[in-house]
Design a protein around this motif. Structure first.
Motif, short mmCIF file in Angstrom:
data_model
loop_
_atom_site.label_atom_id
_atom_site.label_comp_id
_atom_site.label_asym_id
_atom_site.label_seq_id
_atom_site.Cartn_x
_atom_site.Cartn_y
_atom_site.Cartn_z
N THR A 1 -15.30 -9.10 5.09
CA THR A 1 -16.55 -8.56 6.38
C THR A 1 -15.74 -9.25 7.19
N SER A 2 -16.15 -9.44 8.95
CA SER A 2 -15.82 -10.16 10.03
C SER A 2 -17.38 -11.22 9.78
N ALA A 3 -17.23 -11.55 11.07
CA ALA A 3 -18.58 -12.50 10.54
C ALA A 3 -19.65 -11.04 10.76
N GLY A 4 -20.27 -12.23 10.03
CA GLY A 4 -21.75 -11.56 9.49
C GLY A 4 -22.94 -11.00 10.58
N ARG A 5 -23.56 -9.78 10.19
CA ARG A 5 -24.85 -9.54 10.84
C ARG A 5 -25.63 -9.79 11.68
N GLU A 6 -25.78 -12.01 11.25
CA GLU A 6 -26.91 -12.88 11.62
C GLU A 6 -25.26 -13.12 13.46
N VAL A 7 -24.32 -13.28 12.84
CA VAL A 7 -23.57 -13.75 13.96
C VAL A 7 -23.06 -12.66 14.95
N GLY A 8 -22.67 -12.06 14.98
CA GLY A 8 -22.18 -10.75 15.78
C GLY A 8 -23.17 -9.95 17.10
N GLN A 9 -22.33 -9.46 17.43
CA GLN A 9 -23.43 -7.47 18.22
C GLN A 9 -22.06 -6.71 17.33
N SER A 10 -21.05 -7.17 17.10
CA SER A 10 -20.24 -6.09 16.19
C SER A 10 -19.74 -6.99 14.82
N TYR A 11 -19.58 -5.85 13.66
CA TYR A 11 -18.52 -6.87 12.60
C TYR A 11 -18.63 -5.62 11.88
N TRP A 12 -17.85 -5.56 10.36
CA TRP A 12 -16.59 -4.67 9.95
C TRP A 12 -16.85 -5.22 8.83
N CYS A 13 -16.69 -3.96 7.83
CA CYS A 13 -16.90 -4.26 6.09
C CYS A 13 -15.71 -3.24 5.54
N VAL A 14 -15.02 -3.82 4.86
CA VAL A 14 -14.20 -3.07 4.66
C VAL A 14 -13.87 -3.17 2.53
N VAL A 15 -14.76 -2.17 2.45
CA VAL A 15 -14.98 -2.15 0.70
C VAL A 15 -13.57 -1.29 0.09
N SER A 16 -12.89 -1.92 -1.02
CA SER A 16 -11.21 -1.78 -1.69
C SER A 16 -12.43 -1.68 -3.16
N VAL A 17 -11.30 -0.48 -3.63
CA VAL A 17 -11.67 0.07 -4.92
C VAL A 17 -10.15 -0.28 -5.80
N GLY A 18 -9.61 -1.06 -6.85
CA GLY A 18 -8.96 -2.04 -7.09
C GLY A 18 -8.20 -2.38 -5.89
N LYS A 19 -6.76 -2.22 -5.62
CA LYS A 19 -5.91 -2.49 -4.37
C LYS A 19 -5.75 -1.40 -2.86
N HIS A 20 -7.02 -0.69 -3.61
CA HIS A 20 -6.68 0.65 -2.14
C HIS A 20 -7.96 0.27 -1.15
N ASP A 21 -7.45 0.65 0.04
CA ASP A 21 -9.84 0.17 0.65
C ASP A 21 -9.82 2.25 0.36
N ALA A 22 -10.88 1.58 0.62
CA ALA A 22 -12.00 2.39 -0.05
C ALA A 22 -12.79 3.72 1.39
N LEU A 23 -13.14 1.94 1.44
CA LEU A 23 -14.64 2.41 2.74
C LEU A 23 -14.72 1.69 3.40
N ARG A 24 -14.54 1.79 5.20
CA ARG A 24 -14.06 0.99 5.72
C ARG A 24 -15.66 1.15 7.67
N PHE A 25 -17.02 0.62 7.00
CA PHE A 25 -17.66 0.90 7.97
C PHE A 25 -17.82 -0.45 8.57
N ASN A 26 -18.16 -0.37 10.57
CA ASN A 26 -18.14 -0.86 11.66
C ASN A 26 -19.58 -0.36 11.89
N PHE A 27 -20.00 -1.84 12.32
CA PHE A 27 -21.68 -2.11 12.37
C PHE A 27 -21.30 -2.50 14.01
N ALA A 28 -22.33 -1.92 14.98
CA ALA A 28 -22.28 -2.44 16.60
C ALA A 28 -23.66 -2.52 17.21
#
Length: 182
Positions: free
Chosen positions: A61-88
Motif C-alpha cells: 500500500t501507499s500512504a494509508g487512509r489516515e495520511v492522504g486523500q488518495s492511496y492505492w493498494c495492490v494485492v498479489s497472489v503468489g508472485k503475481h498481482d491479482a487486484l489493484r485498488f485506488n482509493f480517493a
C-alpha cells in the motif's frame, strides 16, 4: 466366546496420519484467503473467485487512509498481482463513466457498463469504479474506489464475481472511513 481384536499401534498411527493430511489439505485454501483486503473486511466467498488460483496473499500500500486523500493498494497472489485498488477522497462527485473509459490507463475498464451502487458506479470485465458521498474533516465530501482485476480469465463469470465483490466491498470500505454526518 467372541473376542474383539484391538487394532495395532501401527494401524492407529496410519489412520491418524491420514486424517491429519486430509484436514491439512482441506484447510489450506481457506487459510490462503484473507479476512480483509486493503483494510476492509471481506467475505471469503466474495474474494476467492478474484484471487484464484490461490497462493500466498500479500498486500502493498501507499500512504494509508489516515495520511492522504488518495492511496492505492495492490494485492498479489503468489508472485503475481491479482487486484489493484485506488482509493480517493475528493470534493464533488467523480464521473465514473469517464474514469472507466478504456483510454484511461489507471482506471479504464474493458466493456464498462453502469452498476447500481452508491451514487454512481461502473463495472467492466476487468474491474469496477464506484463513488459516494463521504464528508471528512479535511474538506473532502466524496469517496471513490476503483478496482482492477489483473489476473485470471475475463469472462461472464469473472464479471459477475467483480460486481458481487464491489457491492459488498464498497459499502464496507465506506464504513471503515468514518464519514462525518451531513
Amino acid at each position: 466366546m467372541n473376542s474383539v481384536r484391538k487394532p495395532s499401534g501401527r494401524w492407529m498411527w496410519l489412520v491418524a496420519l491420514s486424517i491429519m493430511l486430509t484436514a491439512c489439505a482441506q484447510a489450506t485454501p481457506d487459510e490462503q484467503i484473507p479476512a480483509s483486503l486493503c483494510g476492509t473486511p471481506v467475505g471469503k466467498r466474495l474474494s476467492e473467485p478474484l484471487l484464484r488460483p490461490l497462493g500466498e496473499v500479500k498486500e502493498w500500500t501507499s500512504a494509508g487512509r489516515e495520511v492522504g486523500q488518495s492511496y492505492w493498494c495492490v494485492v498479489s497472489v503468489g508472485k503475481h498481482d491479482a487486484l489493484r485498488f485506488n482509493f480517493a477522497r475528493h470534493g464533488g462527485p467523480a464521473d465514473v463513466t469517464e474514469a472507466a473509459s478504456p483510454g484511461d490507463s489507471v482506471t479504464g475498464l474493458q466493456n464498462p457498463r453502469p452498476l447500481r451502487l452508491a451514487d454512481g458506479a461502473v463495472a467492466g470485465d476487468d474491474g469496477a469504479i464506484a463513488t459516494t458521498r463521504c464528508r471528512d474533516g479535511s474538506g473532502a465530501d466524496h469517496f471513490t474506489l476503483a478496482l482492477k482485476v489483473t489476473r485470471g480469465k475475463f469472462d461472464a463469470d469473472r464479471r459477475v464475481a467483480i460486481e458481487r465483490f464491489m457491492r459488498a466491498y464498497m459499502p464496507a470500505t465506506v464504513r471503515t472511513l468514518g464519514c462525518l454526518k451531513r
